[in-house]
Design a protein around this motif. Structure first.
Motif, PDB file in Angstrom:
ATOM      1  N   GLY A  18       0.814  -1.217   0.000  1.00 40.80           N
ATOM      2  CA  GLY A  18       0.000   0.000   0.000  1.00 40.80           C
ATOM      3  C   GLY A  18       0.842   1.259   0.000  1.00 40.80           C
ATOM      4  O   GLY A  18       0.495   2.253  -0.638  1.00 40.80           O
ATOM      5  N   SER A  25      -3.748   1.897  -2.703  1.00 40.87           N
ATOM      6  CA  SER A  25      -3.831   1.752  -1.253  1.00 40.87           C
ATOM      7  C   SER A  25      -5.272   1.808  -0.775  1.00 40.87           C
ATOM      8  O   SER A  25      -6.094   2.567  -1.284  1.00 40.87           O
ATOM      9  N   LEU A  26      -5.569   0.989   0.221  1.00 43.91           N
ATOM     10  CA  LEU A  26      -6.904   0.932   0.812  1.00 43.91           C
ATOM     11  C   LEU A  26      -6.939   1.597   2.180  1.00 43.91           C
ATOM     12  O   LEU A  26      -7.923   1.462   2.901  1.00 43.91           O
ATOM     13  N   GLY A  30      -7.564  -1.163   5.745  1.00 47.17           N
ATOM     14  CA  GLY A  30      -7.880  -1.971   4.564  1.00 47.17           C
ATOM     15  C   GLY A  30      -6.690  -2.755   4.065  1.00 47.17           C
ATOM     16  O   GLY A  30      -6.817  -3.934   3.702  1.00 47.17           O
ATOM     17  N   ASN A  31      -5.518  -2.130   4.054  1.00 43.29           N
ATOM     18  CA  ASN A  31      -4.300  -2.830   3.648  1.00 43.29           C
ATOM     19  C   ASN A  31      -4.001  -3.990   4.587  1.00 43.29           C
ATOM     20  O   ASN A  31      -3.598  -5.068   4.145  1.00 43.29           O
ATOM     21  N   ALA A  34      -6.707  -6.870   4.000  1.00 42.16           N
ATOM     22  CA  ALA A  34      -6.417  -7.572   2.748  1.00 42.16           C
ATOM     23  C   ALA A  34      -5.105  -8.351   2.864  1.00 42.16           C
ATOM     24  O   ALA A  34      -4.998  -9.471   2.355  1.00 42.16           O
ATOM     25  N   MET A  84      -3.706  -7.371  -1.647  1.00 33.84           N
ATOM     26  CA  MET A  84      -4.005  -5.955  -1.426  1.00 33.84           C
ATOM     27  C   MET A  84      -4.001  -5.201  -2.753  1.00 33.84           C
ATOM     28  O   MET A  84      -4.880  -4.387  -3.014  1.00 33.84           O
ATOM     29  N   VAL A  87      -7.205  -6.179  -4.752  1.00 35.71           N
ATOM     30  CA  VAL A  87      -8.395  -5.537  -4.193  1.00 35.71           C
ATOM     31  C   VAL A  87      -8.380  -4.041  -4.494  1.00 35.71           C
ATOM     32  O   VAL A  87      -9.411  -3.451  -4.850  1.00 35.71           O
ATOM     33  N   GLY A  88      -7.219  -3.398  -4.364  1.00 40.49           N
ATOM     34  CA  GLY A  88      -7.109  -1.975  -4.680  1.00 40.49           C
ATOM     35  C   GLY A  88      -7.410  -1.691  -6.140  1.00 40.49           C
ATOM     36  O   GLY A  88      -8.072  -0.703  -6.472  1.00 40.49           O
ATOM     37  N   LYS A  91     -11.165  -2.098  -6.638  1.00 43.16           N
ATOM     38  CA  LYS A  91     -11.858  -0.944  -6.061  1.00 43.16           C
ATOM     39  C   LYS A  91     -11.746   0.267  -6.965  1.00 43.16           C
ATOM     40  O   LYS A  91     -12.728   0.985  -7.176  1.00 43.16           O
ATOM     41  N   SER A  95     -14.945   2.189  -8.972  1.00 47.06           N
ATOM     42  CA  SER A  95     -15.291   3.561  -8.641  1.00 47.06           C
ATOM     43  C   SER A  95     -15.366   4.461  -9.876  1.00 47.06           C
ATOM     44  O   SER A  95     -15.836   5.581  -9.772  1.00 47.06           O
TER      45      SER A  95
END
Length: 96
Positions: A18, A25-26, A30-31, A34, A84, A87-88, A91, A95
């Protein structure tokens, strides 16, 4: 014991990834989440591929050897970082 090492290494790997990949980065929490999930998955995948056989033998013998500890750290860290990032990326795509 190995699973705990993999989960901790996954959290660290997720946060390192991240920090390196700011656009994916979440956030710290979140990082970490994940990374923990990725660390567990990465360790299980390594065990299925045969990397866990030596570690299982060492654990049955009464302790962990340095090779299995390093393997758990590597698998957890890489698995955490990769999950991570995935998923990032997802996401970010959702968005838009």
């Amino acid at each position: 014991m190995e699973l705990i090492i993999q989960l901790i290494a996954g959290a660290v790997g997720g946060n390192v990834a991240g920090a390196a990949l700011k656009n994916l980065s979440l956030g710290t929490l979140g990082n970490s989440i994940a990374g923990i999930l990725g660390g567990g998955l990465g360790g299980q995948i390594l065990a299925m591929l045969g990397g866990g056989a030596a570690a299982a033998g060492a654990a049955a013998g009464g302790g962990l050897d340095i090779g299995s500890i390093i393997g758990s750290i590597a698998a957890g860290g890489v698995g955490g970082g990769v999950l991570m990032a995935v998923v990032g990326l997802l996401k970010g795509m959702m968005s838009k």
